[in-house]
Design a protein around this motif. Structure first.
Motif, PDB file in Angstrom:
ATOM      1  N   GLU A 127       0.866  -1.274  -0.025  1.00 45.66           N
ATOM      2  CA  GLU A 127      -0.144  -0.292  -0.254  1.00 45.66           C
ATOM      3  C   GLU A 127       1.013   0.738   0.081  1.00 45.66           C
ATOM      4  N   ALA A 128       0.744   2.116  -0.749  1.00 40.44           N
ATOM      5  CA  ALA A 128       1.890   3.265  -1.608  1.00 40.44           C
ATOM      6  C   ALA A 128       1.361   3.964   0.273  1.00 40.44           C
ATOM      7  N   GLN A 129       0.115   4.504   0.311  1.00 40.36           N
ATOM      8  CA  GLN A 129      -0.364   5.507   0.885  1.00 40.36           C
ATOM      9  C   GLN A 129       0.292   5.455   2.224  1.00 40.36           C
ATOM     10  N   GLU A 130       0.610   4.429   2.907  1.00 39.44           N
ATOM     11  CA  GLU A 130       1.406   3.747   4.434  1.00 39.44           C
ATOM     12  C   GLU A 130       2.669   4.068   3.783  1.00 39.44           C
ATOM     13  N   ILE A 131       2.869   3.511   3.441  1.00 35.58           N
ATOM     14  CA  ILE A 131       5.052   4.010   2.944  1.00 35.58           C
ATOM     15  C   ILE A 131       5.232   5.580   2.748  1.00 35.58           C
ATOM     16  N   LEU A 132       4.264   6.146   2.534  1.00 34.42           N
ATOM     17  CA  LEU A 132       3.707   7.172   1.608  1.00 34.42           C
ATOM     18  C   LEU A 132       4.302   8.107   2.430  1.00 34.42           C
ATOM     19  N   SER A 190       2.964  22.240   5.133  1.00 32.43           N
ATOM     20  CA  SER A 190       1.957  21.479   4.228  1.00 32.43           C
ATOM     21  C   SER A 190       2.183  20.610   3.624  1.00 32.43           C
ATOM     22  N   ALA A 191       1.695  19.843   3.371  1.00 30.88           N
ATOM     23  CA  ALA A 191       1.986  18.298   2.915  1.00 30.88           C
ATOM     24  C   ALA A 191       0.819  17.585   2.023  1.00 30.88           C
ATOM     25  N   GLY A 192       1.544  16.431   1.038  1.00 32.45           N
ATOM     26  CA  GLY A 192       0.151  16.121   0.229  1.00 32.45           C
ATOM     27  C   GLY A 192       1.202  14.877   0.091  1.00 32.45           C
ATOM     28  N   VAL A 193      -0.497  13.724  -0.708  1.00 33.67           N
ATOM     29  CA  VAL A 193      -0.115  12.763  -0.799  1.00 33.67           C
ATOM     30  C   VAL A 193      -0.692  12.508  -2.566  1.00 33.67           C
ATOM     31  N   ALA A 194      -0.568  11.408  -3.199  1.00 33.54           N
ATOM     32  CA  ALA A 194      -1.335  11.569  -4.475  1.00 33.54           C
ATOM     33  C   ALA A 194      -0.887  10.052  -4.642  1.00 33.54           C
ATOM     34  N   ILE A 195      -1.809   8.647  -4.691  1.00 36.47           N
ATOM     35  CA  ILE A 195      -2.107   7.840  -4.924  1.00 36.47           C
ATOM     36  C   ILE A 195      -2.921   7.277  -6.116  1.00 36.47           C
ATOM     37  N   VAL A 196      -2.602   6.487  -6.636  1.00 39.19           N
ATOM     38  CA  VAL A 196      -3.384   6.216  -8.100  1.00 39.19           C
ATOM     39  C   VAL A 196      -4.096   4.831  -7.332  1.00 39.19           C
ATOM     40  N   SER A 197      -5.329   4.943  -7.815  1.00 45.17           N
ATOM     41  CA  SER A 197      -6.363   3.550  -7.331  1.00 45.17           C
ATOM     42  C   SER A 197      -7.390   4.090  -8.426  1.00 45.17           C
ATOM     43  N   GLU A 221      -7.761   6.132 -11.268  1.00 47.38           N
ATOM     44  CA  GLU A 221      -7.955   8.046 -10.882  1.00 47.38           C
ATOM     45  C   GLU A 221      -6.406   7.575  -9.959  1.00 47.38           C
ATOM     46  N   ILE A 222      -5.810   9.363 -10.252  1.00 47.08           N
ATOM     47  CA  ILE A 222      -5.782   9.879  -9.089  1.00 47.08           C
ATOM     48  C   ILE A 222      -6.568  10.510  -8.369  1.00 47.08           C
ATOM     49  N   ASP A 223      -5.768  10.289  -7.063  1.00 44.15           N
ATOM     50  CA  ASP A 223      -6.640  10.673  -5.518  1.00 44.15           C
ATOM     51  C   ASP A 223      -5.170  11.448  -4.689  1.00 44.15           C
ATOM     52  N   VAL A 224      -5.646  12.715  -5.267  1.00 45.08           N
ATOM     53  CA  VAL A 224      -5.009  13.374  -4.135  1.00 45.08           C
ATOM     54  C   VAL A 224      -5.511  13.987  -3.004  1.00 45.08           C
ATOM     55  N   SER A 275      -6.789   2.935  -1.127  1.00 42.51           N
ATOM     56  CA  SER A 275      -5.457   1.611  -1.589  1.00 42.51           C
ATOM     57  C   SER A 275      -5.058   2.099  -3.636  1.00 42.51           C
ATOM     58  N   GLY A 276      -3.665   1.769  -3.015  1.00 38.98           N
ATOM     59  CA  GLY A 276      -2.908   1.290  -4.155  1.00 38.98           C
ATOM     60  C   GLY A 276      -1.818   1.270  -4.101  1.00 38.98           C
TER      61      GLY A 276
END
Ligand code: M6R
Length: 597
Positions: free
Chosen positions: A12-17, A31-38, A41-44, A62-63
């Motif tokens: 799971e990329a989100q956890e690792i990122l 500030s901070a942000g994450v983009a995951i491909v799921s 689609e890209i979720d930001v 999940s992605g």
């Protein structure tokens, strides 16, 4: 400066990122942000504030591919809109960026005329729109085309809905690729990746890489394939964690005996072997650096002049370009713990342009300065996470002692007896530092009054004038108290006017040839009612007669006194900041590595 990370693989990329991002927080934390491909689609998701804020608000997506960013604002205020990742108008591409795009105003206008809608005030957002517009059969080709139009500094990572690859590129901002088993990582700094891998590939300037789960391909911007082997980093995860200390800064202060020991290991016996010195003869030395590294350079002037008798000048990196050209070509010593400070890299390039031989002192293997300089001395301090430089300063001094000895050897400027003595004394330095650390509680108890003051003066003479400057920098940086370092003899030429019963003065009064004069300066200060903390040499019973508070450090050769003294001043600053409740590892408005000029 900002921090970027990326992950592609089966986890799971989100956890690792988020985990990697926390280890980069010292690079920026507004500030901070994450983009995951799921599912194509890209979720930001982004938020203002530290990464813990993002973590508490984030919706789990999940992605197995994603990119993330922690920001330190340069263009545009710290708002959610200005936080990265940025997404293209069609939602197909997301980008994170560290650096400054210098021609972004022009590009932005053109993109707006072409129908693009901007959601932020940043220079970075143009990258997402340029990639969307660029021709190319895949993300890699589009990023390369987009970069054709871009001027300035960047480390960037881009993804698209395909989740096949992360494309990364670098120019004048650090970027490292971490190699895993059927998974790969991207980060601004290797410390972010140590939990997952210590096998890395450093990207060089004007290179772009296609990072897939099971492969990494590097190209230059002209499209030529670049072959590069991976490197093993000797740092481990524990090195990059707090290990029970309340702050990284305190941990790093306490790591100094070991850091000095490592920096000396195997080096004192092999001073003659470096061909760089036998092939080059120098008639002078110029040292450049910023902040703490500049202060190390100022101490270095005394070290090099005493040991090698070579005239040595020191300049702040950003001022070096304005210095006049001289006919003679000094050895230019470039000091930068990160190896990525933009002002210092620019000075290094200027030195090479002037035809000077360059020697870098840095803590980071594979950093940009290691490619700019002709030769490198590594400081072996291990990763330094706290924004305030501590163990890297002390190990920079060790590198300067080694350099001074090396130059002295080739110039036969000191007797073999003196040389032997210096080497013996250097081996004893870890013990001297440890003795100071063993008395950290006593230093803490000396900070009660100082923590309530608005201004603190630090005074010293000769080699401890720069130590005073460094003590002042530490204090202002982490406790937000105005700290002023002065050559002790200079107070009477103006600054005495600022002293009162509310202005503590820290006076470095070690038993060397400056001692008597220092006592005179302490008297001047106490006559104005200012409370003095005198730092002296063990066994000195006289200081109590002059100063309200006294702290004694172990006896070392006068050449080495900055080392135990600075450890006292680091702890002094630390405990003041702690009493004031300051965010010690992440002081406001400043970042660990400054990659803008
Ligand atoms: O990575 P560098 O040594 O080039 O960094 C230079 C300065 O930015 C740095 O020393 C800064 O002054 C520190 N925050 C001081 O503690």
């Amino acid at each position: 400066m900002c921090g970027i990370v990326g992950y592609i693989g089966s986890r799971e990329a989100q956890e690792i990122l988020l985990d990697c991002l926390k280890r980069l927080e010292y690079r920026g934390y507004d500030s901070a942000g994450v983009a995951i491909v799921s599912d194509g689609e890209i979720d930001v998701q982004k938020s203002v504030g530290e990464i813990s804020v993002l973590e508490s608000q984030i919706k789990k997506i999940s992605g197995g591919a994603g990119i993330a960013h922690t920001r330190w604002a340069t263009h545009g205020r710290p708002t959610t809109e200005n936080a990265h990742p940025f997404i293209s108008c069609d939602g197909k591409y997301a980008v994170v960026h560290n650096g400054i795009i210098t021609n972004y105003m022009d590009l932005r206008e053109r993109l707006i005329e072409g129908g693009h809608r901007f959601t932020s005030d940043t220079d970075s957002e143009i990258l997402a729109h340029l990639i969307e517009d660029a021709e190319g059969e895949d993300l890699f080709a589009k990023v390369v085309k987009a970069l054709d139009k871009v001027e300035g500094a960047y480390a960037l990572a881009a993804i698209d809905g395909g989740a096949e690859e992360i494309v990364v590129a670098r120019n004048e901002s650090p970027l490292v690729i971490g190699i895993g088993h059927d998974e790969n990582f991207v980060a601004s700094d290797v410390t972010a990746l140590l939990r997952y891998t210590n096998e890395v590939l450093y990207l060089h300037d004007r290179e772009v890489a296609r990072v897939q789960a099971d492969s990494v391909e590097i190209y230059d911007l002209e499209g030529n394939h670049v072959e590069r082997g991976t490197q093993k980093v000797s740092w481990n995860l524990e090195d990059a964690e707090r290990s029970g200390y309340p702050h990284f800064m305190l941990k790093e202060i306490f790591e100094q005996p070991q850091a000095v020991h490592e920096s000396l290991l195997g080096r004192l016996g092999s001073l003659e072997e470096d061909p760089f010195f036998s092939e080059n003869a120098f008639s002078s030395v110029k040292i450049v650096g910023c902040g703490t590294s500049y202060h190390a350079g100022l101490v270095g002037k005394y070290i090099i002049e005493e040991l090698s008798k070579l005239p040595t000048t020191v300049q702040i990196s950003s001022e070096y370009r304005y210095s006049s050209l001289s006919e003679e070509k000094p050895l230019v010593v470039i000091i930068t713990q990160s190896g990525e400070t933009a002002d210092t890299l620019a000075a290094a390039r200027e030195a090479s342009r002037r035809g000077c031989r360059t020697l870098a002192i840095t803590n980071v293997l594979g950093s940009a300065i290691t490619r700019e300089a002709d030769t490198v001395i590594y400081t072996r301090a291990g990763p330094e996470i706290g924004v305030a430089a501590t163990k890297t300063f002390v190990t920079q001094l060790i590198a300067l002692y080694l350099l001074g000895l090396r130059l002295a050897s080739s110039r036969r400027s000191i007797s073999s007896e003196r040389r032997r003595q210096i080497i013996t004394d250097m081996r004893a330095l870890p013990r001297a530092i440890q003795d100071v650390l063993n008395n950290a509680d006593a230093i803490e108890s000396l900070t009660t009054r100082s923590a309530k003051s608005q201004s603190i003066f630090f005074i010293g003479r000769h080699i401890n004038f720069p130590t005073a400057l460094e003590g002042a920098l530490k204090t202002k940086e982490i406790s937000y108290i105005h700290g002023e370092g002065y050559p002790a003899g200079e107070l009477k030429h103006g600054p005495l006017a600022l002293l009162s019963t509310e202005t503590p003065v820290v006076a470095i009064c070690v038993r060397d040839h400056t001692y008597e004069k220092m006592l005179g300066n302490v008297r001047e200060v106490t006559a104005r009612g200012a409370p003095v903390l005198a730092i002296g040499t063990e066994g000195d019973r006289d200081l109590e007669k002059y100063a309200e508070d006294v702290f004694l450090v172990p006896h070392v050769d006068p050449l080495f006194t900055p080392i135990p003294i600075i450890v006292v001043l680091q702890l002094y600053a630390y405990y003041i900041a702690k009493k004031r409740g300051c965010p010690i590892d992440k002081p406001r408005n400043i970042a660990k590595t400054v990659t803008v000029e």
